[in-house]
Every structure is written in structure tokens, then in C-alpha cells.
Scaffold this motif. Sequence first.
Motif, PDB file in Angstrom:
ATOM      1  N   ARG A   1      -6.003  26.143 -30.639  1.00  0.00           N
ATOM      2  CA  ARG A   1      -4.847  25.290 -30.926  1.00  0.00           C
ATOM      3  C   ARG A   1      -5.072  23.905 -30.316  1.00  0.00           C
ATOM      4  O   ARG A   1      -4.854  22.883 -30.966  1.00  0.00           O
ATOM      5  N   THR A   2      -5.575  23.861 -29.084  1.00  0.00           N
ATOM      6  CA  THR A   2      -5.881  22.576 -28.441  1.00  0.00           C
ATOM      7  C   THR A   2      -6.948  21.833 -29.224  1.00  0.00           C
ATOM      8  O   THR A   2      -6.817  20.642 -29.503  1.00  0.00           O
TER       9      THR A   2
ATOM     10  N   THR B   1      -7.729  22.086 -32.355  1.00  0.00           N
ATOM     11  CA  THR B   1      -7.268  21.620 -33.661  1.00  0.00           C
ATOM     12  C   THR B   1      -6.226  20.517 -33.551  1.00  0.00           C
ATOM     13  O   THR B   1      -6.090  19.721 -34.475  1.00  0.00           O
ATOM     14  N   THR B   2      -5.509  20.427 -32.443  1.00  0.00           N
ATOM     15  CA  THR B   2      -4.450  19.414 -32.351  1.00  0.00           C
ATOM     16  C   THR B   2      -4.916  18.125 -31.699  1.00  0.00           C
ATOM     17  O   THR B   2      -4.395  17.059 -32.015  1.00  0.00           O
TER      18      THR B   2
ATOM     19  N   ASP C   1      -7.815  16.776 -32.058  1.00  0.00           N
ATOM     20  CA  ASP C   1      -8.877  16.203 -32.874  1.00  0.00           C
ATOM     21  C   ASP C   1      -8.445  14.901 -33.561  1.00  0.00           C
ATOM     22  O   ASP C   1      -9.262  14.054 -33.861  1.00  0.00           O
ATOM     23  N   ASN C   2      -7.155  14.728 -33.814  1.00  0.00           N
ATOM     24  CA  ASN C   2      -6.621  13.541 -34.492  1.00  0.00           C
ATOM     25  C   ASN C   2      -7.241  13.310 -35.866  1.00  0.00           C
ATOM     26  O   ASN C   2      -7.409  12.181 -36.298  1.00  0.00           O
TER      27      ASN C   2
ATOM     28  N   ASN D   1      -3.864  28.895 -36.466  1.00  0.00           N
ATOM     29  CA  ASN D   1      -4.315  27.525 -36.231  1.00  0.00           C
ATOM     30  C   ASN D   1      -4.789  26.921 -37.545  1.00  0.00           C
ATOM     31  O   ASN D   1      -5.796  27.358 -38.087  1.00  0.00           O
TER      32      ASN D   1
END
Length: 143
Positions: A19-20, A22-23, A25-26, A49
Motif C-alpha cells: 500500500r505504501t 503504491t501510494t 509512487d505519485n 492495492n
Amino acid sequence: MKSPETDGGRAKVLAAALRTWTTVDNDPQPPVARLEIRYPPHWAFTHTNPITARQQARLLAFLRDDLAENRPTHSTPERAAAVIEGLLAEHAAAGRTRITTADLAEAAPRIGRSRTWIAAHITDLIDAGVLHETRRPDIFRIN
């Protein structure tokens, strides 16, 4: 207290890490796939995710590289020698002073080379003084 395997602790950590990833990454692209994390023994849902095309390509490239590196057919003599050195180090760290051909044969899938290659490498290790033959066949002393 339940183990991480049955309470989903490890699956939840994996889900949080993904989750970290994928989030933060911008990546402005819309999601093209989802990674769904579940945990044993009943495969209960932990998290989904969403991933973008770029993230999907990066993840697939990582998995392909990891699979190729660990497939026995792709094992180089150098990698196989390093696996055997690691096996000898494990035995020494455990306080074992001897290793048998059965130990090495059991590790053959991990080594990724034929038994013939392993036997030839053992001869090289004996010649180099890393191993010494004992009076008993198929048992070697680790130096």
C-alpha cells in the motif's frame, strides 16, 4: 497467542508495504490491476492495492529477475559455489565439523547444478584445503 501465519500478521505487513509502495509512487496513471492480499489458513481478506501500468511492469520485472536468478537451470558455477560455501558456513555456525555427501545431495536443488558438478566441486574444495576427507566414505571434515 496466534502465530503470524494464522492471524495474518505477515500478510498485513506485506499489504501495508505494498500500500505504501503504491501510494507514494505519485504515478498519475489510473490503476490497471489490483493486488489482493489474503492470509492463511482460511485466506481471509486483508487489503486490495490498486497498481498502475508502470508499477505493474516494475513488479513483473522484479519477479522475473528473481525467478530467473533462482532457477537451477540459470545457476552459474560461481553462484553454485557460493551456495556450497554458504552451506559449509551454516554447518560450521551450527557447530558441525563434518558434512556428508547426503547433506550436499539434499541441497542440490538449492545449488542448482548436477550431482556430478557438485562431486567435482567437492574435489576442488579438498584440493584447496577447505574440506578434508575422513576415514569414512562420503564424510568430509570442514576446516
